[in-house]
Design a protein around this motif. Structure first.
Motif, PDB file in Angstrom:
ATOM      1  N   SER A  91     101.463 -48.898 -11.552  1.00  0.00           N
ATOM      2  CA  SER A  91     100.391 -49.895 -11.506  1.00  0.00           C
ATOM      3  C   SER A  91      99.130 -49.325 -10.859  1.00  0.00           C
ATOM      4  N   LEU A  92      97.990 -49.866 -11.273  1.00  0.00           N
ATOM      5  CA  LEU A  92      96.726 -49.497 -10.639  1.00  0.00           C
ATOM      6  C   LEU A  92      96.618 -50.156  -9.276  1.00  0.00           C
ATOM      7  N   PHE A  93      97.136 -51.361  -9.159  1.00  0.00           N
ATOM      8  CA  PHE A  93      97.214 -52.056  -7.870  1.00  0.00           C
ATOM      9  C   PHE A  93      98.277 -53.137  -7.987  1.00  0.00           C
ATOM     10  N   MET A  94      98.788 -53.585  -6.850  1.00  0.00           N
ATOM     11  CA  MET A  94      99.865 -54.569  -6.843  1.00  0.00           C
ATOM     12  C   MET A  94      99.770 -55.432  -5.587  1.00  0.00           C
ATOM     13  N   GLU A  95     100.531 -56.518  -5.587  1.00  0.00           N
ATOM     14  CA  GLU A  95     100.554 -57.411  -4.429  1.00  0.00           C
ATOM     15  C   GLU A  95     101.131 -56.702  -3.214  1.00  0.00           C
ATOM     16  N   ASP A  96     100.758 -57.204  -2.042  1.00  0.00           N
ATOM     17  CA  ASP A  96     101.365 -56.727  -0.804  1.00  0.00           C
ATOM     18  C   ASP A  96     102.776 -57.295  -0.690  1.00  0.00           C
ATOM     19  N   THR A  97     103.565 -56.705   0.177  1.00  0.00           N
ATOM     20  CA  THR A  97     104.945 -57.172   0.356  1.00  0.00           C
ATOM     21  C   THR A  97     105.018 -58.508   1.100  1.00  0.00           C
ATOM     22  N   ASP A  98     103.885 -58.986   1.646  1.00  0.00           N
ATOM     23  CA  ASP A  98     103.888 -60.292   2.311  1.00  0.00           C
ATOM     24  C   ASP A  98     103.504 -61.413   1.338  1.00  0.00           C
TER      25      ASP A  98
END
Length: 266
Positions: A210-217
């Motif tokens: 992915s180019l960017f993704m959600e944080d783990t929180d």
């Protein structure tokens, strides 16, 4: 000698009957799930559930609609595939009352592209595929907002739609599609926001691809859900326990290499 053989055969026959009887005596629990990772994890859990006296039957669906409908119609006991905002949206839109069971894992939403390698290459007027269902569509928009690509009227609205975009400097064009189909149209759009279960099913790794993704929180922790009339079933309680067993957690860690993040019971 003949007597001993007969005795041995009798013991084996009785043992086999006891084994069959024990297996058939297990309480059945049917669960609807999407293929990856939910169904894979549930299939791994079947042997642990059998040891708890439960015959776990996994039914695989490739969409986000049927798993809830099948539970409502009492075709299946429960499901494990969605997050709380999606469940809330379903209950409200369909006038139902499916209830959350145990929370299972977080699948960080990611943005992918076959045309660009960084956001700096994203041109004005680019097409962006996002899920068409209300909750995952909003989730995609919140992720795009986090990356500074858009601004929403309410920056924390978990049910935002593309109509709530108040600032879109790159004039992005949103293509709303059923979530399961988005991996198949990646080559037709400039950017595709994909749920991790469908990304993994398409051999895409959010941490790697992915180019960017959600944080783990992320607030979008997946859960299991059931009808109100069977929410206290002992078999469901056992399923929740097995989700958190050391064996299951080890399986998730080794198989998914950090792309599926287990959550603690709530």
């Amino acid at each position: 000698m003949k007597k001993n053989i007969v005795s041995t055969m009798t013991v084996l026959a009785v043992s086999a009957l006891v084994s069959v009887s024990s297996a058939s005596a297990n309480e059945k629990l049917s669960v609807a799930a999407t293929p990856v990772p939910a169904a894979e994890i549930l299939e791994f859990m079947t042997s642990q559930m059998a040891e708890q006296g439960v015959d776990l039957q996994v039914h695989v669906f490739t969409d986000f609609i049927q798993p809830n409908q099948q539970v409502v119609e009492k075709q299946i006991d429960m499901n494990c595939f969605q997050h709380k905002p999606h469940l809330d949206s379903f209950n409200e839109n369909e006038s139902q009352n499916l209830v959350p069971q145990g929370y299972t894992y977080i699948l960080p939403l990611g943005a992918y592209s076959t045309k660009i390698k960084s956001l700096d290459e994203l041109k004005k007027g680019a097409s962006v595929a996002i899920p068409s269902d209300t909750t995952n569509g909003a989730r995609a928009l919140l992720l795009l907002q986090k990356e500074g690509l858009i601004k929403l009227k309410d920056p924390e609205d978990l049910f935002a739609t593309s109509r709530d975009v108040v600032d879109n400097p790159k004039r992005l064009k949103f293509v709303e599609l059923e979530a399961a189909t988005i991996p198949r149209v990646m080559s037709d759009v400039d950017l595709a926001v994909i749920n991790t279960n469908y990304a993994l099913d398409a051999n895409l790794n959010p941490k790697r691809d992915s180019l960017f993704m959600e944080d783990t929180d992320s607030p979008y922790a997946n859960l299991c859900a059931s009808r109100e009339d069977n929410k206290d079933r002992e078999a469901i309680k056992k399923l929740n326990e097995v989700w958190q067993s050391p064996e299951t957690l080890k399986f998730i860690e080794e198989k998914y290499q950090g792309t599926v993040i287990p959550v603690k019971p709530k």
